[in-house]
Scaffold this motif. Structure first.
Motif, PDB file in Angstrom:
ATOM      1  N   VAL A 236     -12.575  10.493  44.322  1.00 40.46           N
ATOM      2  CA  VAL A 236     -13.484   9.525  43.975  1.00 40.46           C
ATOM      3  C   VAL A 236     -12.902   8.057  44.438  1.00 40.46           C
ATOM      4  O   VAL A 236     -11.714   7.784  43.948  1.00 40.46           O
ATOM      5  N   ARG A 237     -13.625   7.366  45.153  1.00 39.93           N
ATOM      6  CA  ARG A 237     -13.276   6.096  45.653  1.00 39.93           C
ATOM      7  C   ARG A 237     -14.124   5.198  45.289  1.00 39.93           C
ATOM      8  O   ARG A 237     -15.294   5.031  45.778  1.00 39.93           O
ATOM      9  N   ASP A 238     -13.643   3.891  44.467  1.00 38.16           N
ATOM     10  CA  ASP A 238     -14.747   2.865  44.181  1.00 38.16           C
ATOM     11  C   ASP A 238     -14.061   1.514  44.885  1.00 38.16           C
ATOM     12  O   ASP A 238     -12.887   1.433  44.878  1.00 38.16           O
ATOM     13  N   VAL A 239     -15.073   0.800  45.235  1.00 33.68           N
ATOM     14  CA  VAL A 239     -14.782  -0.274  46.153  1.00 33.68           C
ATOM     15  C   VAL A 239     -15.520  -1.640  45.102  1.00 33.68           C
ATOM     16  O   VAL A 239     -16.498  -1.627  45.145  1.00 33.68           O
ATOM     17  N   VAL A 240     -14.644  -2.443  44.887  1.00 30.29           N
ATOM     18  CA  VAL A 240     -14.854  -3.573  43.925  1.00 30.29           C
ATOM     19  C   VAL A 240     -14.489  -4.775  44.261  1.00 30.29           C
ATOM     20  O   VAL A 240     -13.252  -4.893  44.973  1.00 30.29           O
ATOM     21  N   PRO A 241     -14.909  -6.207  43.972  1.00 30.93           N
ATOM     22  CA  PRO A 241     -14.368  -7.031  44.177  1.00 30.93           C
ATOM     23  C   PRO A 241     -12.793  -7.196  43.509  1.00 30.93           C
ATOM     24  O   PRO A 241     -12.630  -6.900  42.283  1.00 30.93           O
ATOM     25  N   ALA A 242     -12.086  -7.687  44.260  1.00 25.81           N
ATOM     26  CA  ALA A 242     -10.351  -7.495  43.854  1.00 25.81           C
ATOM     27  C   ALA A 242     -10.522  -8.294  42.537  1.00 25.81           C
ATOM     28  O   ALA A 242      -9.481  -7.850  41.692  1.00 25.81           O
ATOM     29  N   ALA A 243     -11.040  -9.290  42.412  1.00 25.56           N
ATOM     30  CA  ALA A 243     -10.780 -10.106  40.984  1.00 25.56           C
ATOM     31  C   ALA A 243     -11.480  -9.548  39.668  1.00 25.56           C
ATOM     32  O   ALA A 243     -11.037  -9.918  38.883  1.00 25.56           O
ATOM     33  N   ASP A 244     -12.155  -8.553  39.891  1.00 28.25           N
ATOM     34  CA  ASP A 244     -12.962  -7.808  38.784  1.00 28.25           C
ATOM     35  C   ASP A 244     -12.349  -6.567  38.709  1.00 28.25           C
ATOM     36  O   ASP A 244     -13.121  -5.903  37.869  1.00 28.25           O
ATOM     37  N   ARG A 245     -11.371  -6.368  39.404  1.00 30.14           N
ATOM     38  CA  ARG A 245     -10.764  -4.741  39.190  1.00 30.14           C
ATOM     39  C   ARG A 245     -10.774  -4.173  37.908  1.00 30.14           C
ATOM     40  O   ARG A 245     -11.430  -3.337  37.374  1.00 30.14           O
ATOM     41  N   GLN A 246     -10.029  -5.014  36.881  1.00 27.76           N
ATOM     42  CA  GLN A 246     -10.090  -4.727  35.549  1.00 27.76           C
ATOM     43  C   GLN A 246     -11.082  -4.861  34.641  1.00 27.76           C
ATOM     44  O   GLN A 246     -11.521  -3.863  33.865  1.00 27.76           O
ATOM     45  N   LYS A 247     -12.013  -5.870  34.914  1.00 29.82           N
ATOM     46  CA  LYS A 247     -13.207  -5.954  34.230  1.00 29.82           C
ATOM     47  C   LYS A 247     -14.012  -4.907  34.458  1.00 29.82           C
ATOM     48  O   LYS A 247     -14.900  -4.545  33.481  1.00 29.82           O
ATOM     49  N   LEU A 248     -14.181  -4.307  35.406  1.00 28.07           N
ATOM     50  CA  LEU A 248     -15.173  -3.245  35.996  1.00 28.07           C
ATOM     51  C   LEU A 248     -14.612  -1.813  35.529  1.00 28.07           C
ATOM     52  O   LEU A 248     -15.339  -0.828  35.773  1.00 28.07           O
ATOM     53  N   GLU A 249     -13.308  -1.691  34.996  1.00 28.04           N
ATOM     54  CA  GLU A 249     -12.708  -0.190  34.963  1.00 28.04           C
ATOM     55  C   GLU A 249     -13.583   0.464  33.971  1.00 28.04           C
ATOM     56  O   GLU A 249     -13.925   1.707  34.120  1.00 28.04           O
ATOM     57  N   LYS A 254     -16.418   6.043  34.579  1.00 30.03           N
ATOM     58  CA  LYS A 254     -17.531   6.772  34.105  1.00 30.03           C
ATOM     59  C   LYS A 254     -17.958   7.957  35.059  1.00 30.03           C
ATOM     60  O   LYS A 254     -18.520   8.984  34.732  1.00 30.03           O
ATOM     61  N   THR A 255     -17.673   7.488  36.460  1.00 30.64           N
ATOM     62  CA  THR A 255     -18.197   8.432  37.554  1.00 30.64           C
ATOM     63  C   THR A 255     -17.864   9.866  37.391  1.00 30.64           C
ATOM     64  O   THR A 255     -18.753  10.731  37.646  1.00 30.64           O
ATOM     65  N   PRO A 256     -16.551  10.190  37.379  1.00 31.57           N
ATOM     66  CA  PRO A 256     -16.256  11.743  37.179  1.00 31.57           C
ATOM     67  C   PRO A 256     -17.007  12.403  36.142  1.00 31.57           C
ATOM     68  O   PRO A 256     -17.597  13.468  36.645  1.00 31.57           O
ATOM     69  N   GLY A 257     -17.311  12.037  34.973  1.00 29.91           N
ATOM     70  CA  GLY A 257     -18.270  12.507  34.105  1.00 29.91           C
ATOM     71  C   GLY A 257     -19.651  12.593  34.474  1.00 29.91           C
ATOM     72  O   GLY A 257     -20.035  13.906  34.149  1.00 29.91           O
ATOM     73  N   GLN A 258     -19.743  11.638  35.182  1.00 33.37           N
ATOM     74  CA  GLN A 258     -21.391  11.675  35.588  1.00 33.37           C
ATOM     75  C   GLN A 258     -21.442  12.779  36.920  1.00 33.37           C
ATOM     76  O   GLN A 258     -22.663  13.312  36.784  1.00 33.37           O
ATOM     77  N   ILE A 259     -20.764  12.872  37.664  1.00 29.43           N
ATOM     78  CA  ILE A 259     -20.690  13.978  38.587  1.00 29.43           C
ATOM     79  C   ILE A 259     -20.619  15.337  38.150  1.00 29.43           C
ATOM     80  O   ILE A 259     -21.639  15.994  38.237  1.00 29.43           O
ATOM     81  N   GLY A 260     -19.731  15.379  37.039  1.00 32.38           N
ATOM     82  CA  GLY A 260     -19.756  16.818  36.232  1.00 32.38           C
ATOM     83  C   GLY A 260     -20.835  16.987  35.767  1.00 32.38           C
ATOM     84  O   GLY A 260     -21.589  18.106  35.716  1.00 32.38           O
ATOM     85  N   TRP A 261     -21.694  15.995  35.031  1.00 28.41           N
ATOM     86  CA  TRP A 261     -22.961  16.185  34.514  1.00 28.41           C
ATOM     87  C   TRP A 261     -24.139  16.545  35.617  1.00 28.41           C
ATOM     88  O   TRP A 261     -24.865  17.723  35.313  1.00 28.41           O
TER      89      TRP A 261
END
Length: 511
Positions: A236-249, A254-261
């Motif tokens: 799983v590879r997410d690409v986000v604005p570097a300045a928002d890395r921690q804010k978006l975590e 959530k993505t792995p759990g959504q894929i599993g669902w």
């Protein structure tokens, strides 16, 4: 000296032949594969096998990129001319099988006259040197706060690169991006190379599964790439604005759990990787680009969006990886299969994880269904998009109006048969294209009876049929504003909010 003269004579003879052929052919004209909704999209006579895209970005998202597009294709008829969909860029040169070719533009087609006709059944390589212009507002490149991303749906990929721009012709992609060293470049598929040269870096990506042109994605910007594992070790590879890395975590994790669902609903994830691309751009929509879904930054950072609402948007785009990306529409009138299914799983996720009633939402959709059909046509026979506004095809009837068909179908054949149909559909047609007729035939096979009459009523009639299991449901007469063009991502029964997302009463209408 003799060898040189022979080569010279051969070159002169080829050039003379090409000139003679060009003189006897009719004037170049735009072609299409006959899609009623986009009659000029796609081109007859060949099947694209692979695209090799090479972009060079100088760091200014207002200036054209230098690009080279290489297309390997199989001719399905004898071709004296080859049409590619391409516009909004300058073509510098064209080669076919290593020989220079003449070219002209006609409408939004690049019309190529090769030095020698390409014979039916033979392979050909087309190489186009061109620019790729990020300006304008009709799709293709979208300028972000720190660079570029792509929004190619429905008919805008050919504003970025030449090709056969119709989902009926899927192909494998290799994408290279050269950009200033301070920036990060990403694309569909798996990274296969990263090479620095002076002040620039070249990134190489390759898809492991065929992809429609509308699903291509390239992002260039000041980005952080966040990696983790999904079900079964899926990268799983997410690409986000570097300045928002921690804010978006909190959202990214959530993505792995959504894929599993989703896998528990319909079976294994169909591609080599997945992730979200969060871009600093005001697009007004989200987009299911293959293996890397595009989202606006504002969806995750603006106050006012409840957690369940954002989750449902994420699941909508994830569901498209099965419905629309892996199984792609063969005609644009089959779009209801993409959006109806993505809306279906968006609703189910919201019900299971946040208690948002699916029945309530479907009842509200049924009330407005006749109005949506009057405005946009029935789900599988939509009206053409408004002239000059191709995304106007994405009307309310394609979202809740199409999920309503699936809701009726589940009542008609039962939950067990419906669940089997969904799994069989994505398994049988994985990596391919499929039609509404294919879905009707499979549903009939799974149910053990002919469902043609059921689907004819639900997919092609102007009036919404009675809802199985809910004889008391009624659809209202069309309101005066039902014929007005609508934002394809705005829930039709809710007030548009913010940057194009909808007020979170039930769920968003994402792409």
């Amino acid at each position: 000296m003799l060898l040189t003269n022979r080569r010279l004579r051969a070159a002169l003879l080829a050039a003379a032949s090409a000139t003679l052929v060009a003189a006897t052919l009719p004037a170049p004209e735009p072609l299409g594969i006959g899609d009623p909704l986009f009659p000029r999209l796609g081109n007859p006579g060949y099947d694209v096998l692979t695209y090799d895209l090479d972009f060079t970005y100088g760091g200014d998202n207002r200036k054209p990129l230098d690009a080279i597009t290489k297309i390997d294709a199989l001719a399905t008829q004898r071709l004296q001319r080859i049409n590619l969909d391409f516009t909004h860029g300058k073509v510098r040169s064209v080669e076919v099988n290593g020989a220079a070719a003449r070219f002209a533009t006609a409408g939004e087609d690049l019309v190529i006259t090769p030095a020698a006709a390409v014979e039916d059944g033979s392979r050909m390589r087309i190489t186009v040197s061109h620019t790729s212009d990020p300006t304008g507002n009709r799709g293709g490149w979208v300028r972000t706060s720190d660079g570029l991303a792509m929004t190619n749906q429905a008919d805008a990929a050919h504003r970025v690169f030449p090709g056969n721009d119709h989902p009926a012709d899927k192909a494998y992609f290799t994408i290279r991006i050269t950009a200033p060293q301070r920036l990060t470049a990403v694309a569909n598929g798996v990274q296969e190379g990263k090479a620095r040269r002076g002040a620039t870096t070249t990134w190489t990506y390759r898809t492991h599964h065929p992809m429609a042109t509308e699903l291509a994605q390239v992002s260039i910007g000041d980005s952080a790439v966040v990696r983790r594992q999904g079900p079964g070790g899926l990268p799983v590879r997410d690409v986000v604005p570097a300045a928002d890395r921690q804010k978006l975590e909190p959202w990214l994790k959530k993505t792995p759990g959504q894929i599993g669902w989703m896998e528990r609903q319909v079976g294994p994830y169909p591609f080599e990787t997945y992730g979200v691309l969060i871009a600093g751009a005001d697009t007004g929509f989200e987009l299911e680009t293959q293996t890397l879904s595009l989202f606006e930054r504002a969806l995750f950072t603006e106050p006012g969006y409840p957690e369940w609402y954002v989750d449902s948007v994420m699941v909508h785009e994830l569901a498209h990886q099965w419905f629309g990306d892996s199984v792609s529409p063969r005609r644009w009138a089959d779009l209801w299969l993409n959006e109806g299914h993505a809306t279906w799983y968006e609703m189910r996720y919201a019900q299971e994880h946040a208690g948002k009633s699916m029945e309530t939402r479907m009842r509200e959709a049924y009330q407005q269904s006749d109005g949506w059909r009057a405005a946009g046509g029935p789900p599988a026979s939509p009206k053409p998009p408004v002239e000059g506004q191709p995304i106007s095809l994405f009307r309310p009837v394609m979202y809740d109006g199409s999920a309503l068909v699936l809701y009726a179908l589940r009542h008609e054949i039962g939950e067990e048969a419906f669940a089997r149909l969904e799994r069989d559909w994505v398994r049988i047609h994985r990596d391919g294209t499929a039609t509404t007729t294919d879905f009707i035939e499979l549903a009939s096979s799974v149910a053990g009876r002919d469902l043609s009459s059921f689907f004819t009523a639900w997919l092609y009639r102007q009036k919404t049929p009675p809802m199985p299991g809910h004889p008391d449901w009624r659809s209202e007469a069309p309101a005066n504003n039902q014929n007005a063009p609508r934002n394809r991502y705005a829930a039709p029964h809710r007030t548009p909010h913010g940057t194009g997302h909808t007020a979170p009463e039930q769920s968003v209408k994402p792409e």
